[in-house]
Design a protein around this motif. Sequence first.
Motif, mmCIF file in Angstrom:
data_model
loop_
_atom_site.group_PDB
_atom_site.id
_atom_site.type_symbol
_atom_site.label_atom_id
_atom_site.label_comp_id
_atom_site.label_asym_id
_atom_site.label_seq_id
_atom_site.Cartn_x
_atom_site.Cartn_y
_atom_site.Cartn_z
ATOM 1 N N GLN A 1 0.838 -1.195 0.000
ATOM 2 C CA GLN A 1 0.000 0.000 0.000
ATOM 3 C C GLN A 1 0.879 1.253 0.000
ATOM 4 O OE1 GLN A 1 -2.615 -0.722 3.474
ATOM 5 N NE2 GLN A 1 -4.317 -0.919 2.011
ATOM 6 N N SER A 2 0.280 2.352 -0.384
ATOM 7 C CA SER A 2 0.998 3.622 -0.393
ATOM 8 C C SER A 2 0.356 4.586 0.588
ATOM 9 C CB SER A 2 0.990 4.227 -1.799
ATOM 10 O OG SER A 2 -0.342 4.513 -2.203
ATOM 11 N N MET A 3 1.141 5.544 1.028
ATOM 12 C CA MET A 3 0.602 6.595 1.898
ATOM 13 C C MET A 3 1.557 7.779 1.921
ATOM 14 S SD MET A 3 1.192 5.985 5.941
ATOM 15 C CE MET A 3 0.472 7.593 6.187
ATOM 16 N N THR A 4 1.022 8.912 2.340
ATOM 17 C CA THR A 4 1.813 10.128 2.471
ATOM 18 C C THR A 4 1.724 10.647 3.896
ATOM 19 O OG1 THR A 4 1.436 10.723 0.150
ATOM 20 C CG2 THR A 4 2.140 12.481 1.642
ATOM 21 N N LEU A 5 2.875 10.915 4.485
ATOM 22 C CA LEU A 5 2.931 11.550 5.795
ATOM 23 C C LEU A 5 3.063 13.059 5.564
ATOM 24 C CD1 LEU A 5 3.853 8.570 6.314
ATOM 25 C CD2 LEU A 5 5.208 9.469 8.202
ATOM 26 N N GLN A 6 2.225 13.793 6.273
ATOM 27 C CA GLN A 6 2.203 15.238 6.096
ATOM 28 C C GLN A 6 2.938 15.930 7.234
ATOM 29 O OE1 GLN A 6 0.999 16.375 3.371
ATOM 30 N NE2 GLN A 6 -0.460 14.825 2.646
ATOM 31 N N CYS A 7 3.606 17.016 6.915
ATOM 32 C CA CYS A 7 4.312 17.805 7.923
ATOM 33 C C CYS A 7 4.195 19.273 7.556
ATOM 34 C CB CYS A 7 5.772 17.405 7.988
ATOM 35 S SG CYS A 7 6.763 18.403 9.125
ATOM 36 N N ALA A 8 3.893 20.087 8.561
ATOM 37 C CA ALA A 8 3.814 21.533 8.350
ATOM 38 C C ALA A 8 4.409 22.254 9.546
ATOM 39 C CB ALA A 8 2.365 21.958 8.141
ATOM 40 N N GLN A 9 5.106 23.356 9.258
ATOM 41 C CA GLN A 9 5.677 24.167 10.342
ATOM 42 C C GLN A 9 5.250 25.622 10.139
ATOM 43 O OE1 GLN A 9 8.331 26.526 9.741
ATOM 44 N NE2 GLN A 9 8.882 25.932 7.642
#
Lengths: 114, 113
Positions: free
Chosen positions: A17-25
């Motif tokens: 499976q695929s996935m995206t981890l999100q990060c914001a600062q």
Amino acid sequence: NAGVTQTPKFQVLKTGQSMTLQCAQDMNHNSMYWYRQDPGMGLRLIYYSASEGTTDKGEVPNGYNVSRLNKREFSLRLESAAPSQTSVYFCASSDVSGGDEKLFFGSGTQLSVL
Amino acid sequence: AQSVTQLDSQVPVFEEAPVELRCNYSSSVSVYLFWYVQYPNQGLQLLLKYLSGSTLVESINGFEAEFNKSQTSFHLRKPSVHISDTAEYFCAVRNFGNEKLTFGTGTRLTIIP
């Protein structure tokens, strides 16, 4: 002031499976990083971005891709998850070019690949 | 390329006893050195850093570290530990002119009451 925000906090995937981890600062930092933490191996750098529009490989980039979408956001994508990618993932940011050497870390994403 | 070695994966210490956590680095150029701390179920926080100037640096909670260029070391010390110091401690190095921060494998400090 939220600092570094990562989503999701927990994720379970099946192999392939695929996935995206999100990060914001929200600290207007130039540099952003993705690390993985595994028992006995400390933190290992996956990818980093010294500024908007640039990305560079770290120690363990295989199986991952990143996107520095804008100055605030830096995402990590697993195209085809493998059990070896079970880990805790941390996003971090800093203003190294501005003279502040301190890394600010998110709270982490615990990923399990079955 | 830079690298960091933390030889001790676990260090048990009695409360109020002194402690030293060892860190050695390898680099062909000048470096910045850091200690980060990770309390249970939390992210990492900067404990102290050496950038230039005095080789002895201190944190607000009683830890100190000394940069020793000849021995390529940056050991972390505290004269008297408390239960609240229970955490994992990571040494890290960054080369001058490079954005990449490299971490050691960590030392888990356990305080025995």
